[in-house]
Write an enzyme that holds these catalytic residues in place. Structure first.
Site, PDB file in Angstrom:
ATOM      1  N   CYS A 185      -2.395   4.325   7.659  1.00  0.00           N
ATOM      2  CA  CYS A 185      -1.324   5.191   8.152  1.00  0.00           C
ATOM      3  C   CYS A 185      -0.757   4.517   9.403  1.00  0.00           C
ATOM      4  CB  CYS A 185      -1.803   6.620   8.412  1.00  0.00           C
ATOM      5  SG  CYS A 185      -2.866   6.840   9.849  1.00  0.00           S
TER       6      CYS A 185
HETATM    7  C1  RB5 Z   1       3.319   9.459  10.313  1.00  0.00           C
HETATM    8  O1  RB5 Z   1       4.478   9.537  11.050  1.00  0.00           O
HETATM    9  C2  RB5 Z   1       2.121   9.258  11.218  1.00  0.00           C
HETATM   10  O2  RB5 Z   1       1.857  10.434  11.907  1.00  0.00           O
HETATM   11  C3  RB5 Z   1       0.940   8.830  10.404  1.00  0.00           C
HETATM   12  O3  RB5 Z   1       1.225   7.656   9.738  1.00  0.00           O
HETATM   13  C4  RB5 Z   1      -0.346   8.558  11.159  1.00  0.00           C
HETATM   14  O4  RB5 Z   1      -0.158   7.602  12.156  1.00  0.00           O
HETATM   15  C5  RB5 Z   1      -1.107   9.692  11.673  1.00  0.00           C
HETATM   16  O5  RB5 Z   1      -2.163   9.550  12.288  1.00  0.00           O
END
Ligand code: RB5
Length: 155
Positions: free
Chosen positions: A64
């Site tokens: 993420c």
């Molecule tokens: C998405 O915008 C972001 O919040 C996600 O990819 C992650 O970093 C969350 O921890």
């Protein structure tokens, strides 16, 4: 076989890791490729990656933006030990000591040596021994929570 998945922030990183692994002739299964053109939320990605990791008894890579959100979500899945790693040392130690089965990466961190982190994670082994009882305690906390009983610590 390595399981990989990412939310919308990590699609390019995911693809580059897949190419890197294929170059090394490591079998890799992208379990979120059907989401590459759409929006998605990291908890859903975490769940899909972890279910596949368990089904295939494999190691996984979950991406993420920071690696943090997806690691929090992955660690809610029974039997998953997920670790955010930002360097090789963390990747080695989380395999050696924690028997981590999911590597979480942050696509927005701009980590230069990200392939080294991936390689270190995949090439390192759980050392067992004194680490086994600690990993067993993690499993026990999980079991107690599931059964709604208090975990009795040993201190
Ligand atoms: C998405 O915008 C972001 O919040 C996600 O990819 C992650 O970093 C969350 O921890």
């Amino acid at each position: 076989m390595i399981i990989i998945g990412s939310d919308h922030t990590g699609i390019e990183l995911k693809k580059s890791i897949i190419a890197h692994l294929k170059e090394k002739e490591i079998e890799v299964k992208d379990v979120t490729d059907f989401l590459d053109q759409t929006g998605d939320d990291y908890p859903d990605i975490a769940y899909i990656v972890c279910q596949n990791v368990k089904k295939e008894n494999a190691l996984g890579i979950a991406i993420c933006g920071t690696g943090i959100g997806i690691s929090i979500a992955c660690n809610k899945v029974n039997g998953i030990r997920a670790a955010v790693c930002t360097d090789k040392y963390m990747a080695k130690m989380t395999r050696n000591d924690n028997n981590a089965n999911v590597l979480c990466l942050g696509a927005r961190l701009g980590i230069e040596n990200v392939f080294e982190i991936v390689d270190e994670f995949l090439n390192s082994e759980f050392l067992g021994g004194r680490h086994q009882k600690r990993v067993d305690k993690i499993a026990k906390i999980e079991k107690c929570q599931k059964e709604g009983v208090e975990y009795v610590h040993s201190l």
